[in-house]
Design a protein around this motif. Sequence first.
Motif, PDB file in Angstrom:
ATOM      1  N   ARG A 134      40.672  12.882  -9.614  1.00 62.54           N
ATOM      2  CA  ARG A 134      39.374  12.656  -8.963  1.00 62.54           C
ATOM      3  C   ARG A 134      38.989  11.188  -8.949  1.00 62.54           C
ATOM      4  N   ASP A 135      39.630  10.403  -9.811  1.00 69.48           N
ATOM      5  CA  ASP A 135      39.195   9.022  -9.991  1.00 69.48           C
ATOM      6  C   ASP A 135      40.397   8.068  -9.981  1.00 69.48           C
ATOM      7  N   PRO A 136      41.043   7.924  -8.810  1.00 69.11           N
ATOM      8  CA  PRO A 136      42.267   7.111  -8.754  1.00 69.11           C
ATOM      9  C   PRO A 136      42.032   5.657  -9.157  1.00 69.11           C
ATOM     10  N   GLY A 137      40.797   5.181  -9.013  1.00 73.28           N
ATOM     11  CA  GLY A 137      40.494   3.800  -9.388  1.00 73.28           C
ATOM     12  C   GLY A 137      40.780   3.522 -10.862  1.00 73.28           C
ATOM     13  N   ARG A 138      40.551   4.543 -11.709  1.00 72.49           N
ATOM     14  CA  ARG A 138      40.798   4.336 -13.147  1.00 72.49           C
ATOM     15  C   ARG A 138      42.284   4.152 -13.410  1.00 72.49           C
ATOM     16  N   ILE A 139      43.111   4.905 -12.682  1.00 76.16           N
ATOM     17  CA  ILE A 139      44.564   4.771 -12.857  1.00 76.16           C
ATOM     18  C   ILE A 139      45.008   3.391 -12.375  1.00 76.16           C
ATOM     19  N   GLU A 140      44.489   2.983 -11.215  1.00 77.80           N
ATOM     20  CA  GLU A 140      44.859   1.656 -10.685  1.00 77.80           C
ATOM     21  C   GLU A 140      44.506   0.571 -11.695  1.00 77.80           C
ATOM     22  N   ALA A 141      43.309   0.668 -12.249  1.00 75.31           N
ATOM     23  CA  ALA A 141      42.870  -0.338 -13.227  1.00 75.31           C
ATOM     24  C   ALA A 141      43.786  -0.314 -14.454  1.00 75.31           C
ATOM     25  N   ALA A 142      44.209   0.882 -14.847  1.00 74.13           N
ATOM     26  CA  ALA A 142      45.083   0.988 -16.029  1.00 74.13           C
ATOM     27  C   ALA A 142      46.445   0.344 -15.754  1.00 74.13           C
ATOM     28  N   TYR A 143      46.915   0.459 -14.530  1.00 73.92           N
ATOM     29  CA  TYR A 143      48.188  -0.174 -14.179  1.00 73.92           C
ATOM     30  C   TYR A 143      48.068  -1.696 -14.181  1.00 73.92           C
ATOM     31  N   LEU A 144      46.876  -2.190 -13.839  1.00 75.70           N
ATOM     32  CA  LEU A 144      46.684  -3.645 -13.769  1.00 75.70           C
ATOM     33  C   LEU A 144      46.292  -4.224 -15.117  1.00 75.70           C
ATOM     34  N   ASP A 145      45.836  -3.339 -16.006  1.00 73.22           N
ATOM     35  CA  ASP A 145      45.347  -3.764 -17.316  1.00 73.22           C
ATOM     36  C   ASP A 145      46.399  -4.606 -18.037  1.00 73.22           C
ATOM     37  N   ALA A 146      46.047  -5.823 -18.405  1.00 71.01           N
ATOM     38  CA  ALA A 146      47.053  -6.688 -19.024  1.00 71.01           C
ATOM     39  C   ALA A 146      46.673  -7.075 -20.455  1.00 71.01           C
ATOM     40  N   ARG A 147      45.974  -6.143 -21.135  1.00 71.95           N
ATOM     41  CA  ARG A 147      45.590  -6.459 -22.521  1.00 71.95           C
ATOM     42  C   ARG A 147      46.784  -6.744 -23.394  1.00 71.95           C
TER      43      ARG A 147
END
Length: 235
Positions: A222-235
């Motif tokens: 329901r919230d593909p934006g969260r997955i995209e952000a997780a893929y970009l997450d560079a912590r």
Amino acid sequence: MTTALELRGLAAGYDSVPAVHQLDLTVGDGEIVALLGPNGAGKTTTLHTIAGLLPRLGGDIGLFGAPLTGRRPDRIARLGLALVPEQRGVFHGLTVEQNLRLHQHSRGGRHLASALERFPALGPVLKRRAGLLSGGEQQMLALAGALASSPRLLMIDEMSHGLAPVVVERLLPALRTAAADTGMAVLLVEQHVHTALDIADRAYVLNRGRLVLHGTAAELRRDPGRIEAAYLDAR
Ligand code: ATP
């Protein structure tokens, strides 16, 4: 519900250099869990550590309710764990039938006929050398082989690797049905997020060896934006 797999603070890697840090992850009995993340995130490292192919650098692994102490891959397999590796683990020089029979003996296992029932496309190619099969047929053979040992937990690394989407769409229902019929748990590493979320109950996203997101497949869909952000997450 008992837990097929429980990772607590798992650290894993190569030559003592951690590639996976502090990973908490569970797979319940009968549950399908996807392990997602960009290239190099640590997905394969995690599977190989659970299977005993790589040493654990820290943390705990619980398998079927008991802590995993030693790490002999054959002993771990006998507990009921099967791994389909990214390269599919098929013996190219053996026929399809010989490949299936090899797996049958590993844990009592079910009959060849049941593999053919689940993957009827293997019937006509039983006598063919596995190296001559298409990518999709090889993946079916790898899955059929793994299922023949009646695992309680099946781990699959990149099932869709190198396969056309239409082929993946044929394989997924077979996997889902097999899981539902047998009650086995599945930990599925996938590059294709949508494919994985279609079949999984829950998903975890790793990035640079760290867990950056987890949730039910329904909420993540329901919230593909969260997955995209997780893929970009560079912590
Ligand atoms: P991919 O989707 O590209 O297969 P992955 O999420 O499965 O990625 P891993 O293969 O687990 O990632 O790799 C995690 C990290 O460990 C990466 O930084 C990778 O370069 C490193 N790595 C993998 N294999 C080895 C190895 N044999 N020796 C040293 N480092 C390795």
